[in-house]
Design a protein around this motif. Structure first.
Motif, short mmCIF file in Angstrom:
data_model
loop_
_atom_site.label_atom_id
_atom_site.label_comp_id
_atom_site.label_asym_id
_atom_site.label_seq_id
_atom_site.Cartn_x
_atom_site.Cartn_y
_atom_site.Cartn_z
N PRO A 25 18.33 8.36 13.38
CA PRO A 25 18.26 7.89 11.99
C PRO A 25 16.84 7.45 11.63
O PRO A 25 16.15 6.84 12.43
CB PRO A 25 19.23 6.72 11.95
N VAL A 26 16.44 7.78 10.42
CA VAL A 26 15.13 7.38 9.90
C VAL A 26 15.37 6.64 8.59
O VAL A 26 16.10 7.12 7.72
CB VAL A 26 14.23 8.61 9.64
N GLN A 27 14.76 5.50 8.47
CA GLN A 27 14.85 4.74 7.22
C GLN A 27 13.43 4.59 6.68
O GLN A 27 12.56 4.06 7.35
CB GLN A 27 15.46 3.36 7.45
N ARG A 28 13.22 5.07 5.47
CA ARG A 28 11.93 4.93 4.81
C ARG A 28 11.98 3.70 3.91
O ARG A 28 13.00 3.46 3.26
CB ARG A 28 11.60 6.17 4.01
N ALA A 29 10.88 2.96 3.89
CA ALA A 29 10.87 1.73 3.11
C ALA A 29 9.48 1.49 2.52
O ALA A 29 8.51 1.40 3.26
CB ALA A 29 11.28 0.55 3.98
N TRP A 30 9.41 1.37 1.21
CA TRP A 30 8.14 1.11 0.56
C TRP A 30 7.58 -0.25 0.98
O TRP A 30 6.37 -0.47 0.93
CB TRP A 30 8.27 1.20 -0.96
N GLN A 31 8.43 -1.14 1.45
CA GLN A 31 7.98 -2.47 1.86
C GLN A 31 7.04 -2.42 3.06
O GLN A 31 6.31 -3.37 3.32
CB GLN A 31 9.17 -3.38 2.19
N TYR A 40 11.74 -6.46 7.55
CA TYR A 40 11.90 -6.50 9.00
C TYR A 40 13.10 -7.36 9.39
O TYR A 40 13.94 -6.94 10.19
CB TYR A 40 10.61 -7.04 9.65
N GLN A 41 13.17 -8.57 8.83
CA GLN A 41 14.26 -9.48 9.18
C GLN A 41 15.63 -8.91 8.80
O GLN A 41 16.59 -9.07 9.55
CB GLN A 41 14.05 -10.83 8.48
N LYS A 42 15.71 -8.25 7.66
CA LYS A 42 17.00 -7.72 7.19
C LYS A 42 17.39 -6.41 7.87
O LYS A 42 18.58 -6.17 8.13
CB LYS A 42 16.93 -7.51 5.68
N ASN A 43 16.41 -5.56 8.17
CA ASN A 43 16.73 -4.20 8.62
C ASN A 43 16.41 -3.91 10.08
O ASN A 43 17.05 -3.05 10.68
CB ASN A 43 15.99 -3.19 7.75
N VAL A 44 15.43 -4.58 10.64
CA VAL A 44 15.03 -4.29 12.02
C VAL A 44 15.67 -5.28 13.00
O VAL A 44 16.25 -4.87 14.01
CB VAL A 44 13.49 -4.28 12.16
N GLU A 45 15.57 -6.57 12.71
CA GLU A 45 16.11 -7.58 13.63
C GLU A 45 17.58 -7.36 13.98
O GLU A 45 17.94 -7.47 15.15
CB GLU A 45 15.92 -8.99 13.08
N PRO A 46 18.45 -7.04 13.02
CA PRO A 46 19.85 -6.81 13.40
C PRO A 46 20.02 -5.68 14.41
O PRO A 46 20.87 -5.77 15.30
CB PRO A 46 20.54 -6.47 12.07
N LEU A 47 19.23 -4.64 14.28
CA LEU A 47 19.31 -3.53 15.24
C LEU A 47 18.84 -3.98 16.62
O LEU A 47 19.44 -3.62 17.64
CB LEU A 47 18.47 -2.35 14.75
N LEU A 48 17.76 -4.76 16.65
CA LEU A 48 17.26 -5.27 17.93
C LEU A 48 18.28 -6.21 18.58
O LEU A 48 18.52 -6.13 19.79
CB LEU A 48 15.92 -5.99 17.72
N VAL A 51 8.97 1.15 14.58
CA VAL A 51 8.48 0.86 13.24
C VAL A 51 7.14 1.56 13.10
O VAL A 51 6.18 1.24 13.82
CB VAL A 51 8.31 -0.66 12.99
N ALA A 52 7.08 2.53 12.23
CA ALA A 52 5.84 3.25 11.95
C ALA A 52 5.38 2.83 10.57
O ALA A 52 6.10 3.00 9.59
CB ALA A 52 6.06 4.76 12.02
N ALA A 53 4.20 2.24 10.51
CA ALA A 53 3.70 1.73 9.23
C ALA A 53 2.18 1.79 9.25
O ALA A 53 1.57 2.25 10.22
CB ALA A 53 4.20 0.30 9.01
N HIS A 54 1.59 1.28 8.19
CA HIS A 54 0.14 1.26 8.08
C HIS A 54 -0.43 0.00 8.72
O HIS A 54 0.29 -0.96 8.98
CB HIS A 54 -0.26 1.36 6.61
N GLY A 55 -1.74 0.01 8.92
CA GLY A 55 -2.42 -1.05 9.64
C GLY A 55 -2.14 -2.45 9.16
O GLY A 55 -1.82 -3.34 9.95
N ASN A 56 -2.25 -2.70 7.86
CA ASN A 56 -2.07 -4.07 7.38
C ASN A 56 -0.60 -4.50 7.39
O ASN A 56 -0.31 -5.66 7.64
CB ASN A 56 -2.68 -4.25 5.98
#
Length: 174
Positions: free
Chosen positions: A5-11, A90-98, A106-111
């Protein structure tokens, strides 16, 4: 691996650099000076000059954001602003999976990544200024049951990660 599964997020998008958006870093340094550009790029609460609401480069005119309330879309951002949108995601979408024992990439930009690292590692506002995350080298975290960081480190050759982080640090040097 098409079944993952891939989830894209503008956040998790890169920080919005306002009126500097899309400018060449070297030219920006020539125009504004290395210290000012470092302050804009690395400072925690310092925002670059904002885009005007009618600027065609404002994200509210980008069709990729058409389903998002325009008041949520930045005309400029500091790193603190970037964290304010990335960390709740992150807290809503990543932490529950972890917490469920899943591995998450998590693939994102530097900042956006710097902001997440700041939160995960409990870094100070001053310390984050000097953090350079190498492009394309995964930073792996392990957590305990309470989501405390147990270990972290770049995957692969440590010297290559160090050299890549130094290259990021040199991006605005004249």
């Amino acid at each position: 691996q098409m079944w993952l599964p891939v989830q894209r997020a503008w956040q998790l998008n890169e920080r919005h650099y306002g009126a500097l958006q899309g400018l060449n870093k070297a030219e920006t340094v020539e125009r504004h000076g290395e210290a000012q550009v470092k302050s804009w790029r690395r400072g925690f609460e310092i925002r670059p000059p904002a885009l005007s609401d009618d600027d065609s480069m404002h994200p509210k005119f980008d069709r990729r954001y058409s389903g998002i309330d325009a008041s949520q879309l930045p005309a400029t951002e500091s790193l603190a602003d970037c964290i304010a949108r990335a960390w709740p995601f992150y807290q809503k979408n990543v932490e529950p999976l972890l917490k469920a024992g899943r591995n998450v990439l998590v693939a994102a930009h530097g900042n956006s990544l710097r902001g997440l690292v700041k939160q995960l590692d409990g870094m100070s506002d001053d310390a984050i200024i000097e953090l350079n995350i190498p492009t394309g080298i995964p930073l792996a975290y392990q957590f305990d049951d309470q989501m405390n960081v147990v270990s972290r480190g770049y995957l692969g050759d440590p010297e290559a990660a160090k050299a890549a982080a130094e290259a990021v640090a040199r991006q605005t040097q004249c």
